[in-house]
Every structure is written in C-alpha cells, then in structure tokens.
Write an enzyme that holds these catalytic residues in place. Structure first.
Site, short mmCIF file in Angstrom:
data_model
loop_
_atom_site.label_atom_id
_atom_site.label_comp_id
_atom_site.label_asym_id
_atom_site.label_seq_id
_atom_site.Cartn_x
_atom_site.Cartn_y
_atom_site.Cartn_z
N SER A 1 0.86 -1.18 0.00
CA SER A 1 0.00 0.00 0.00
C SER A 1 0.89 1.23 0.00
O SER A 1 2.07 1.16 0.39
CB SER A 1 -0.88 0.00 1.25
OG SER A 1 -1.52 1.25 1.44
N TYR B 1 -2.30 -0.78 10.75
CA TYR B 1 -2.29 -1.01 9.30
C TYR B 1 -0.98 -0.51 8.69
O TYR B 1 -0.34 -1.20 7.89
CB TYR B 1 -3.48 -0.30 8.66
CG TYR B 1 -3.64 -0.61 7.18
CD1 TYR B 1 -4.27 -1.79 6.77
CD2 TYR B 1 -3.17 0.25 6.21
CE1 TYR B 1 -4.42 -2.08 5.43
CE2 TYR B 1 -3.31 -0.03 4.86
CZ TYR B 1 -3.94 -1.20 4.48
OH TYR B 1 -4.07 -1.48 3.15
#
Length: 245
Positions: free
Chosen positions: A101, A114
């Site tokens: 990501s 995350y």
C-alpha cells in the site's frame, strides 16, 4: 488496436482451482501449499494480496485486532514465501508479488496497526529481493505493488481535502489490477499508483518531519482516516444495539 476494438484472446481451456486458507496461521498455509502441489503442481507466481484493517484509534483498538492486522498483512508473507520459494530457488524461476500500500511507504494518523503491517510487508519484500539478487537467482522476479486508496469499501469514508479530491479520487480496482499486471509482465520491481505517490514518497524522504506535517495538512491527509474510523465506530455501535449488547 483502434478505438473501440477489443483485444481478441486466443481460445484456451483454463482450469481454476480455489482453496480456503487462513494465511495468518502458518500451519494452514503450509498444509494448503502441500495440497496445491499435489492437486495442481508447483506454483511459479505468488501474489500476496490478503489485507485487513481494524478501523480503530490505537488506544481504542482491542489487542487481538492489532495482532490480526499484523498476522494477515505482514506475517503471512513469511509463511507463503517459505512454502513456495524453495521450488522457485531450485528451478531458478518464479515471481513473487507483494501487494502492499502507499501506507507502507508513508503513514497517516489513526491506522497505526495497518501502517506498521504494510511497512513490514514492504521491508520484507525489499529484503527478500536483495537476498535473491545476492544469491544471483536472476530467474526469480519480484514486484512490489503500492496503490493509493482503492475503491473496494475497505476504507469507506476516508477523505482528503475536498479541493484535492478531484485530483486524487479512490482508484478503481480494475485499474489497479491492470497496472499491477503490466508491472508483473514486464518484471517491474515496483509500481505505485497513481504516479503522484512516487512524488509523495520522495518528498517524505527528503523533507524534515515538520515540513511533511505541513504537506499533509495542505492535502488533508493528516486526518484523512478519521471519518473512516468514525463510520466504523458508528457501525459497530449500531450492530451492538441491534444485538442487544
């Protein structure tokens, strides 16, 4: 191909096999990998794409959700690589794709677990890539995929500055897949989508922290996850009320 033409695919008989596997549990990964080897054959392309998010501020996040995020988003990469890499090394042939990501390259507030998991996935991928290069296994390619926010509903509610949003809308999943496939087929080591993510990563690397904070505030990226977290909290409260908890 001209405008309006569709790429013609040659007729072929493809067979797809599906398996259910909890990638956070290494025993499950290893046993499923063994089933794949027996029922399908050796795996030459490994795509690590599993991902979860807790959607809570750090001090409000249950410990088990933090552990789940780390196990699925980061630890699982170790187990899948250990399951399939040995044969790739033996054949000097294969491709390992890490779908990370943009939050594995730079972070934002409110999603500490995350970001940590994606930073870990990026670090794992880079270290493994260096190990393959050091071992001169030039037949095994690696591709790191770092997309911006993808419109899958995972981060529904995430908002940047409204004046900037038209220039940085959530990415369509089909677009991300197309970009990733192109990178894989051309043995591209890394792909960031959109290209602006390269610039943000570069600026984060050279600017002092306070300047990065100012850049984030200008883009509205400093608290972009707060609406998403608020929506998750509201949904949780509604579910608890419905269930009489």
């Amino acid at each position: 191909a001209g405008d309006g033409e569709k790429d013609a695919l040659p007729p072929c008989n493809l067979q797809v096999y599906t398996y259910t596997c909890d990638v956070s549990k290494r025993e499950n990964v290893y046993s499923t990998a063994e089933r794949v080897r027996k029922e399908v054959g050796e795996v030459s392309v490994l795509v690590n794409n599993a991902g979860v998010v807790s959607g809570h501020h750090l001090l409000e996040c249950p410990d088990e959700l933090i552990e789940r995020t780390m196990m699925v988003n980061c630890h699982a990469h170790f187990w899948t690589a250990k399951a399939f890499l040995p044969k790739m090394l033996e054949m000097n042939h294969g491709h390992i794709v890490t779908v990370a990501s943009s939050l594995g390259l730079f972070s934002t507030a409110g999603v500490e677990d995350y970001c940590a998991s994606k930073f870990g996935a990026v670090g794992f991928h880079e270290s493994l890539s260096h190990e393959l290069k050091a071992a001169e296994k030039d037949g095994i390619k690696t591709t790191l995929v770092c997309p911006y926010l993808v419109d899958t509903g995972m981060f529904r509610g995430c908002r940047i500055r409204k004046e900037i949003e038209p220039f940085l809308p959530p990415l369509k999943p089909e677009y991300c897949v197309k970009q990733a496939m192109r990178a894989i087929l051309t043995d591209q080591p890394m792909i960031c989508t959109p290209r602006l993510m390269y610039m943000v990563t570069f600026m984060k690397s050279i600017l002092p922290f306070e300047a990065v904070v100012c850049m984030y505030r200008f883009l509205g990226a400093d608290k972009c996850m707060y609406p998403f977290i608020a929506q998750r909290k509201q949904a949780t409260n509604n579910n608890e009320a419905k269930n009489g908890i």
